[in-house]
Motif scaffolding. Sequence first.
Motif, short mmCIF file in Angstrom:
data_model
loop_
_atom_site.label_atom_id
_atom_site.label_comp_id
_atom_site.label_asym_id
_atom_site.label_seq_id
_atom_site.Cartn_x
_atom_site.Cartn_y
_atom_site.Cartn_z
N ASN A 34 30.74 123.61 -16.49
CA ASN A 34 29.44 122.95 -16.60
C ASN A 34 28.39 123.94 -17.10
O ASN A 34 28.70 125.08 -17.43
CB ASN A 34 29.01 122.32 -15.27
CG ASN A 34 30.06 121.39 -14.71
OD1 ASN A 34 30.73 120.67 -15.46
ND2 ASN A 34 30.24 121.41 -13.40
N ASP A 35 27.16 123.53 -17.16
CA ASP A 35 26.09 124.44 -17.55
C ASP A 35 24.90 124.23 -16.62
O ASP A 35 24.78 123.17 -15.98
CB ASP A 35 25.68 124.21 -19.01
CG ASP A 35 25.00 122.86 -19.22
OD1 ASP A 35 23.81 122.72 -18.85
OD2 ASP A 35 25.65 121.94 -19.76
N LYS B 158 19.19 118.85 -19.03
CA LYS B 158 19.71 117.95 -20.07
C LYS B 158 20.90 118.53 -20.82
O LYS B 158 21.98 117.96 -20.84
CB LYS B 158 18.61 117.56 -21.06
CG LYS B 158 17.53 116.67 -20.49
CD LYS B 158 18.07 115.28 -20.16
CE LYS B 158 16.97 114.35 -19.71
NZ LYS B 158 17.49 112.99 -19.41
N ASN B 159 20.71 119.68 -21.49
CA ASN B 159 21.81 120.27 -22.26
C ASN B 159 21.53 121.75 -22.49
O ASN B 159 20.40 122.22 -22.32
CB ASN B 159 21.97 119.53 -23.60
CG ASN B 159 20.72 119.62 -24.45
OD1 ASN B 159 20.40 120.68 -25.00
ND2 ASN B 159 19.99 118.52 -24.57
N ARG C 141 14.55 125.90 -23.35
CA ARG C 141 15.52 125.29 -22.44
C ARG C 141 15.21 125.82 -21.05
O ARG C 141 14.69 126.94 -20.89
CB ARG C 141 16.96 125.59 -22.85
CG ARG C 141 17.40 127.05 -22.74
CD ARG C 141 18.85 127.20 -23.18
NE ARG C 141 19.29 128.59 -23.11
CZ ARG C 141 20.49 129.02 -23.53
NH1 ARG C 141 21.34 128.15 -24.05
NH2 ARG C 141 20.82 130.30 -23.43
#
Length: 239
Positions: A63-64, A68-69, A90
């Motif tokens: 995962n991160d 959102k991304n 980010r």
Amino acid sequence: MKHILTILLFILCCLHLPAQQLELPHVKLTNEQQVDNYFEHVGLYSPLYSGKEQIKYATHIKNDPYLKNPGYDEGSLLFDGVFYPKVYMRLDLYRNELLVRTPDNRFNIIVPNEKVSYLTLHSYYIFYHYPDEKPGSPPEGYYLRLYEGKHTVLERKNRGYLESIRDMKLEGEFVNRDRYYIYKDGKYYPVKSKSAVLKFFDSHKRELKQFIKQNRLNFRTDPDQAIVAVVKHYEKLTH
């Protein structure tokens, strides 16, 4: 060359003007190529890139930890009293760090929290909260303001980290640990579930339960929308 130095000095002065957008003067340049090279290497928003570089995460982690991304998306930022309308950012939800990408796309720079007034990213209004003396004040960190009316709904999107060893290999993953708060009359109230929200609005519990059922609000899969919808409906009932 003298004209170029004058313009660059003007730009540097603009970077310290309080809470305003940066604008270039309408001056005809004698050597536009040199000025273009300056902005290519330094960037108009150079104060944003003076922080430390982000420490990269290990590649084995699943995962991160980003909002959102993991990519950089355009948003706006009020930094050190200056408003920047177009910044690629980010938000690291594990380390609680706001990151900007340098113009050459080489470095991920950490923005000092103490200089961030607010930012808008992924349609969210985000600010950095320091614990205060108000009852129930949540922990330090970046918070999303989901709604503001008679009540304010805040969310701290947070990532935890779990680590284990399987088949003699180290494994890790980021997991969601989001927290929600309702702010009213100088006090913060944590709301972790549907029952907590209904308890907070106990005086209209029956009407709100019916509203939740009719609108099929799901506090597990979409707590953001559910909490905000209930708060708005309560304010409508008590208007």
